[in-house]
Design a protein around this motif. Structure first.
Motif, short mmCIF file in Angstrom:
data_model
loop_
_atom_site.label_atom_id
_atom_site.label_comp_id
_atom_site.label_asym_id
_atom_site.label_seq_id
_atom_site.Cartn_x
_atom_site.Cartn_y
_atom_site.Cartn_z
N GLN A 200 4.80 12.54 5.09
CA GLN A 200 4.92 13.22 4.19
C GLN A 200 3.75 14.01 4.48
OE1 GLN A 200 7.21 11.60 0.86
NE2 GLN A 200 5.65 9.45 1.30
N ASN A 201 3.06 14.91 3.78
CA ASN A 201 2.28 15.94 3.99
C ASN A 201 0.96 15.30 2.77
OD1 ASN A 201 3.52 16.20 1.25
ND2 ASN A 201 3.14 18.74 1.75
N GLY A 202 1.18 13.39 2.61
CA GLY A 202 -0.08 13.50 1.75
C GLY A 202 -0.99 13.47 2.48
N LYS A 203 -2.78 12.35 2.25
CA LYS A 203 -3.66 12.71 2.81
C LYS A 203 -3.93 10.95 3.87
CE LYS A 203 -8.78 11.27 1.95
NZ LYS A 203 -9.30 10.59 0.90
N PHE A 204 -2.63 10.72 2.80
CA PHE A 204 -2.93 8.86 3.53
C PHE A 204 -1.51 8.66 4.48
CE2 PHE A 204 -4.98 8.76 -0.64
CZ PHE A 204 -6.58 8.19 -0.29
N PHE A 205 -2.44 8.18 5.65
CA PHE A 205 -1.22 7.21 6.37
C PHE A 205 -1.53 6.03 6.74
CE2 PHE A 205 -0.35 5.76 10.97
CZ PHE A 205 1.14 6.07 11.20
N ALA A 206 -0.17 4.83 6.33
CA ALA A 206 -0.43 3.02 6.31
C ALA A 206 0.24 3.05 7.12
CB ALA A 206 -0.34 2.94 4.83
N ALA A 207 -0.15 2.24 7.98
CA ALA A 207 0.69 0.87 8.94
C ALA A 207 0.30 -0.11 9.08
CB ALA A 207 0.37 2.10 10.26
N GLU A 208 1.12 -1.46 9.66
CA GLU A 208 0.44 -2.82 10.00
C GLU A 208 0.25 -2.49 11.75
OE1 GLU A 208 4.14 -6.37 11.15
OE2 GLU A 208 4.94 -5.02 9.43
N LEU A 209 -0.70 -3.18 11.57
CA LEU A 209 -1.47 -2.96 13.18
C LEU A 209 -0.87 -4.92 14.17
CD1 LEU A 209 -4.61 -1.86 12.48
CD2 LEU A 209 -1.90 -0.79 12.81
N ASP A 210 -0.46 -4.68 14.58
CA ASP A 210 0.75 -5.85 15.07
C ASP A 210 -0.54 -6.37 16.30
OD1 ASP A 210 1.51 -8.02 15.86
OD2 ASP A 210 3.13 -6.72 17.73
N GLU A 211 -0.70 -7.96 16.03
CA GLU A 211 -1.96 -8.06 17.07
C GLU A 211 -1.04 -9.33 17.31
OE1 GLU A 211 -0.94 -12.16 15.00
OE2 GLU A 211 -0.84 -9.90 14.24
N SER A 212 -0.16 -9.14 17.80
CA SER A 212 0.49 -10.34 18.88
C SER A 212 0.99 -9.93 20.27
CB SER A 212 2.34 -10.29 18.23
OG SER A 212 2.97 -9.21 18.80
N ASP A 213 0.41 -8.99 20.83
CA ASP A 213 0.52 -8.34 22.13
C ASP A 213 -0.82 -8.09 22.50
OD1 ASP A 213 0.87 -5.94 20.78
OD2 ASP A 213 2.66 -6.27 21.79
N CYS B 48 1.18 -1.07 0.00
CA CYS B 48 -0.20 0.16 -0.11
C CYS B 48 0.48 1.16 0.50
CB CYS B 48 -1.24 0.04 1.27
SG CYS B 48 -1.63 1.52 1.55
N SER B 49 1.93 1.72 0.81
CA SER B 49 2.28 2.38 0.99
C SER B 49 3.69 3.04 -0.85
CB SER B 49 3.61 1.96 2.47
OG SER B 49 2.96 1.84 3.25
N TYR B 50 3.61 1.89 -0.84
CA TYR B 50 4.63 1.51 -2.11
C TYR B 50 4.04 2.21 -2.94
CZ TYR B 50 6.84 -0.42 -6.41
OH TYR B 50 8.20 -0.20 -7.15
N VAL B 51 2.68 2.05 -3.21
CA VAL B 51 1.62 2.45 -4.59
C VAL B 51 1.49 3.01 -4.44
CG1 VAL B 51 0.81 -0.04 -5.33
CG2 VAL B 51 -0.44 1.17 -3.82
N LEU B 52 0.89 3.62 -3.00
CA LEU B 52 0.74 4.82 -2.70
C LEU B 52 2.48 6.50 -3.63
CD1 LEU B 52 -1.44 4.77 0.13
CD2 LEU B 52 -2.00 6.07 -1.41
N GLU B 53 3.09 5.86 -2.74
CA GLU B 53 4.31 6.10 -3.16
C GLU B 53 4.32 6.92 -4.28
OE1 GLU B 53 6.85 8.97 -1.64
OE2 GLU B 53 7.03 7.60 0.01
N LYS B 54 4.08 5.76 -5.09
CA LYS B 54 4.97 5.60 -6.68
C LYS B 54 4.05 6.75 -7.82
CE LYS B 54 9.01 3.32 -6.97
NZ LYS B 54 9.81 4.23 -7.62
N ALA B 55 2.40 6.48 -6.77
CA ALA B 55 1.39 7.36 -7.86
C ALA B 55 1.66 8.35 -7.50
CB ALA B 55 0.38 6.93 -7.36
#
Length: 445
Positions: free
Chosen positions: A136-149, A107-114
């Protein structure tokens, strides 16, 4: 932790910290201005710091003890990521037992490349971007959400992908999958009314997560987003995507394996739900080579190819080894470093069934990941049972990765494909084998 450090540094914060050993992650944050100490010591703690710790850090850690003596605020890494995610951007979260690093990175990659200038914090290096975090100053924030704990309940994304759910991290989830499902139900209940949860409809556990916010994706009819007409070629895979029965778009990826069809489908679905122009992002799916340590080629010598994969759960190992099926007439050697005594104990039989399709399995010593040993759970016993189950050579090689490489190297021959599997120090295997090949060249007459 390094991704969070980078994000803070890019926001002008003063950052210091420590790790048990030097690494490329340490060097990256030092290059951005962080002060990093190797080894944990009370002397590493500034008098006026806000302390961020991961789950791996115990209360007996000298820096935690010192921080408490100084009365400093101490937060878990998830608290910081949750705080960052509340900064007003459109929050895309990627979760589940498997695939969350690849999907958040893709997700981060394709938004960055676009050219959409996303902000992101993910759990691995995105090779083409050479980072795991960026502000960065774009609209989106993408993150991996860890469920392990269980800390996933702290996040409130606008859109969340649940790639799949399976029993794992059973040191924390005492009731297994039941506990995991309860945690995800709590997590979903906190999402905004206009939020969207995208669940894998082909996963028996995740498709049970139902709310008015839920949409589904999968390969079988019945899902909201369906991948059809999948064509696996040697160098790429293509498929068509249908949304609620209507053709939406076609997609080309160069990632191997059916699991990456699911990964790509879920990312495109999430961005479609976020209102992103698909024509803007679609070309970049075909240039994403995968995350660091996800079936990543790390070396080649004398006709021998070396790959590294973070797979440390039976399902992940099966997925990684399925990617190797495209190597025709090659000798596949899986080098498995069990990660955590508790995981090997709780998923013992599943691990024994995870190595189909290979020609040899090498098992190294268990990587403890801060756990204490469990009586009766060891690499020798596992190798013995694996050997009895499979009709292929299964050997245990003891020692650190340099010693493992020294024992493995003389047995390799042209045409071998060596795949390191695990979340510990197995990533050093390729480096050590490459070094040995160079030494042989240097002493050759």
């Amino acid at each position: 932790m390094s991704g969070l450090a980078k994000y803070l540094l890019e926001n002008g914060c003063e950052v210091s910290g420590s790790d048990v050993c030097d690494s490329k992650y340490v060097q990256k944050v030092k290059g951005l201005g962080a002060k990093v100490s190797i080894g944990h010591s009370k002397d590493n703690v500034p008098d006026n710091a806000i302390v961020i710790a991961s789950t791996a850090i115990r209360d007996t850690n000298p820096e935690i003890i010192r921080a408490k003596e100084l009365g400093l605020p101490i937060y878990h890494r998830s608290d910081l990521l949750a705080e960052i995610s509340r900064e007003g951007k459109f929050f895309l979260g990627y979760s589940g037992t498997h695939g969350k690093t690849t999907t958040s990175g893709l997700c981060s990659y394709v938004l960055e490349k676009a050219g959409l200038k996303p902000s992101y914090v993910v759990g691995g290096i995105i090779p083409e971007l050479d980072t795991n975090a960026h502000c960065q100053n774009g609209k989106f924030f993408a993150a991996e959400l860890d469920e392990s704990d269980g800390t996933i309940v702290k996040y409130v994304p606008n859109i969340c992908v649940v790639n799949n759910l399976e029993a794992d991290h059973l040191d924390f989830y005492k009731d297994g999958l039941k506990s995991i499902l309860e945690t995800f139900e709590k997590f979903i209940s906190k999402m905004p009314d206009n939020g969207v949860v995208l669940v894998n409809n082909d996963c028996s556990a995740s498709k049970n997560l139902h709310s008015h916010k839920t949409l589904s994706f999968g390969l079988a009819d019945g899902a909201d987003y369906v991948a059809k007409n999948i064509r696996y070629n040697e160098d790429y895979t293509t498929f068509d995507i249908y949304f609620k029965g209507e053709f939406l778009t076609d997609l080309k990826i160069i990632l191997k394996g059916v699991h990456n069809v699911y990964n790509s489908l879920s990312v495109l679905a999430s961005l479609h739900q976020a209102g992103v122009d698909l024509e803007l992002i679609k070309p970049h799916f075909a240039t994403f080579t995968g995350m660091g340590r996800r079936f990543q080629k790390v070396g080649e010598f004398d006709g021998i190819s070396l790959y590294d994969d973070y797979a440390h759960h039976p399902t992940e190992i099966k997925a990684a080894l399925s990617s190797a099926k495209s190597f025709k007439d090659k000798n596949i050697i899986a080098v498995f470093q069990p990660h955590r005594y508790s995981r090997l104990k709780n998923l013992w039989n599943e691990f024994l069934s995870a190595f189909d399709g290979v020609h040899k399995v090498v098992v190294t010593d268990i990587y403890a990941a801060s756990e204490d040993p469990i009586e009766g759970i060891n690499a020798e016993k596992f190798t013995s049972e694996l050997s009895a189950k499979l009709s292929i050579p299964c050997v245990h090689l003891s020692g650190d990765m340099k010693e493992v490489a020294q024992q493995l190297f003389p047995t390799l021959k042209r045409g071998d494909i060596v795949i390191g599997l695990g979340a510990g120090t197995i990533n050093k295997l390729g480096t050590e084998l490459n070094k040995l090949s160079e030494e042989v060249v240097n002493i050759a007459p």
